[in-house]
Design an enzyme around this catalytic site. Structure first.
Site, mmCIF file in Angstrom:
data_model
loop_
_atom_site.group_PDB
_atom_site.id
_atom_site.type_symbol
_atom_site.label_atom_id
_atom_site.label_comp_id
_atom_site.label_asym_id
_atom_site.label_seq_id
_atom_site.Cartn_x
_atom_site.Cartn_y
_atom_site.Cartn_z
ATOM 1 N N ASP A 240 0.870 -1.189 0.000
ATOM 2 C CA ASP A 240 0.000 0.000 0.000
ATOM 3 C C ASP A 240 0.903 1.233 0.000
ATOM 4 O O ASP A 240 2.123 1.133 0.188
ATOM 5 C CB ASP A 240 -0.906 -0.023 1.245
ATOM 6 C CG ASP A 240 -1.912 1.131 1.268
ATOM 7 O OD1 ASP A 240 -2.318 1.615 0.188
ATOM 8 O OD2 ASP A 240 -2.292 1.557 2.368
ATOM 9 N N TYR B 14 -1.046 8.446 -2.085
ATOM 10 C CA TYR B 14 -1.253 8.255 -3.512
ATOM 11 C C TYR B 14 -2.489 9.035 -3.993
ATOM 12 O O TYR B 14 -2.595 9.378 -5.167
ATOM 13 C CB TYR B 14 -1.490 6.773 -3.820
ATOM 14 C CG TYR B 14 -0.248 5.917 -3.936
ATOM 15 C CD1 TYR B 14 1.038 6.445 -3.783
ATOM 16 C CD2 TYR B 14 -0.371 4.550 -4.226
ATOM 17 C CE1 TYR B 14 2.156 5.632 -3.909
ATOM 18 C CE2 TYR B 14 0.749 3.739 -4.364
ATOM 19 C CZ TYR B 14 2.010 4.279 -4.203
ATOM 20 O OH TYR B 14 3.105 3.468 -4.344
ATOM 21 N N GLY B 15 -3.416 9.263 -3.073
ATOM 22 C CA GLY B 15 -4.746 9.756 -3.455
ATOM 23 C C GLY B 15 -4.767 11.096 -4.150
ATOM 24 O O GLY B 15 -5.727 11.425 -4.834
ATOM 25 N N CYS C 215 -4.592 -1.419 -2.066
ATOM 26 C CA CYS C 215 -4.782 0.016 -2.256
ATOM 27 C C CYS C 215 -5.707 0.227 -3.446
ATOM 28 O O CYS C 215 -5.378 -0.194 -4.563
ATOM 29 C CB CYS C 215 -3.425 0.672 -2.508
ATOM 30 S SG CYS C 215 -3.527 2.429 -2.882
ATOM 31 N N CYS D 233 -11.239 2.833 0.334
ATOM 32 C CA CYS D 233 -9.818 3.088 0.565
ATOM 33 C C CYS D 233 -9.448 2.198 1.737
ATOM 34 O O CYS D 233 -10.173 2.167 2.744
ATOM 35 C CB CYS D 233 -9.601 4.563 0.912
ATOM 36 S SG CYS D 233 -7.950 4.907 1.552
ATOM 37 N N THR D 234 -8.351 1.467 1.597
ATOM 38 C CA THR D 234 -8.025 0.484 2.638
ATOM 39 C C THR D 234 -7.657 1.138 3.966
ATOM 40 O O THR D 234 -7.618 0.463 4.993
ATOM 41 C CB THR D 234 -6.879 -0.430 2.171
ATOM 42 O OG1 THR D 234 -5.780 0.399 1.727
ATOM 43 C CG2 THR D 234 -7.326 -1.340 1.042
HETATM 44 N N1 DGL Z 1 -4.887 3.031 0.963
HETATM 45 C C1 DGL Z 1 -5.060 3.662 -0.286
HETATM 46 C C2 DGL Z 1 -6.354 3.249 -0.980
HETATM 47 O O1 DGL Z 1 -6.891 2.195 -0.719
HETATM 48 C C3 DGL Z 1 -4.864 5.117 -0.498
HETATM 49 C C4 DGL Z 1 -4.234 6.035 0.443
HETATM 50 C C5 DGL Z 1 -3.472 7.139 -0.232
HETATM 51 O O2 DGL Z 1 -4.073 8.145 -0.658
HETATM 52 O O3 DGL Z 1 -2.281 6.967 -0.342
HETATM 53 O O4 DGL Z 1 -6.841 3.936 -1.833
#
Ligand code: DGL
Length: 273
Positions: free
Chosen positions: A10, A42-43, A74, A188-189
């Site tokens: 992730d 990442y979002g 993720c 989102c996880t």
């Molecule tokens: N855990 C990630 C997901 O499931 C995203 C978190 C992030 O923005 O980095 O989308």
């Protein structure tokens, strides 16, 4: 036979919720964890940056750790890069996509809420899921990287107020027609880290669903027939890899003991990119 080794990946600590599900669903074997803390979150990153980075990191991690199964825990990464990652590595890859289908099957009111990152909500993949499984439903969405940060802070033992959480939930629920939402997809996880907190703040009767259990079941289905499975699971924790110092890395280290990881390794992915 050889104990199966699963590498869960992730941007930060959201994938730890998937590790918990693996254990709950009876995965027996070794689980290592890798978080791209040097590029978290990442979002809010561009598709071009993520499309370049994720397959390269995946390739490097797999070469370095030799897992049997790679789990992209993720939504933001999977909805963009799952196929590209599959194309560059030769072990089974399990992705994570928003639980739109189960939510559409479950809703009584016909109105579903989706909480995700802005990246996940921008994806053609997510649109396609909604089109395929929830075309007849009303789907309201809200994208937040703030909620991702709140989940990390909460899991690391830092204070997160109800007012902060509610300010995000309100952006979903106070939309036109939002009072009819009876299911909220935690797409989102990271968000299941806040499940109890969010459950206490949503209107009575609203259920929260996520993909954790489905991912864990998919992983189990990929294990060889005779691989050990047990009711309670028997997960040996491997290394926990991070890609660089950042507040996200500090929070991950603070929270990881609770998830059973103690062997931290920092990798520098520059050579892989
Ligand atoms: N855990 C990630 C997901 O499931 C995203 C978190 C992030 O923005 O980095 O989308």
């Amino acid at each position: 036979m050889k104990t199966p080794h699963c590498l869960v990946f992730d941007s930060g600590m959201g994938g730890l919720t998937v590790v918990s599900e693996l254990e709950k669903q009876g995965f027996s074997g070794r689980v290592s964890y890798a978080a791209d803390t040097g590029f978290f979150p990442y979002g809010n990153k561009s598709d071009a940056e993520l499309t370049r980075r994720i397959p390269a990191i995946a390739r490097g991690l797999i070469d370095a750790t030799a897992p049997d199964i790679f789990v992209i825990a993720c939504n933001t990464a999977s909805t963009l890069a799952l196929q590209i990652v599959r194309a560059v590595i030769d072990i089974p890859v399990v992705g994570t996509v928003p639980a739109i289908k189960p939510a559409a099957l479950k809703t009584q009111t016909g109105t579903i809420g989706v909480l995700a990152t802005p990246g996940t909500l921008r994806r053609a993949y997510t649109d396609a899921l909604i089109h395929e499984f929830a075309r007849e439903k009303r789907v309201l969405t809200y994208g937040s990287v703030e909620l991702v940060e709140m989940a990390e802070r909460f899991a690391a033992g830092e204070p997160v107020s109800d007012a902060e959480l509610k300010s995000v939930l309100d952006q979903l629920i106070l939309q036109l027609g939002g009072d009819a939402i009876d299911i909220i997809v935690l797409a989102c996880t990271h968000f299941p880290l806040l499940r109890e907190r969010l459950s206490a703040l949503v209107p009575a009767g609203v259920q929260l669903v996520d993909s954790g259990e489905a991912i864990a079941r998919r992983v189990l289905s990929l294990l060889p027939e005779n691989a050990m499975k047990s009711e309670a699971g028997n997960v040996e924790r491997g290394e926990l890899y991070t890609t660089g110092a950042s507040p996200s890395m500090e929070r991950l280290v603070a929270a990881s003991g609770r998830f059973g990881f103690t062997d931290f390794k920092t990798i520098n992915p520059t050579d892989w990119l």
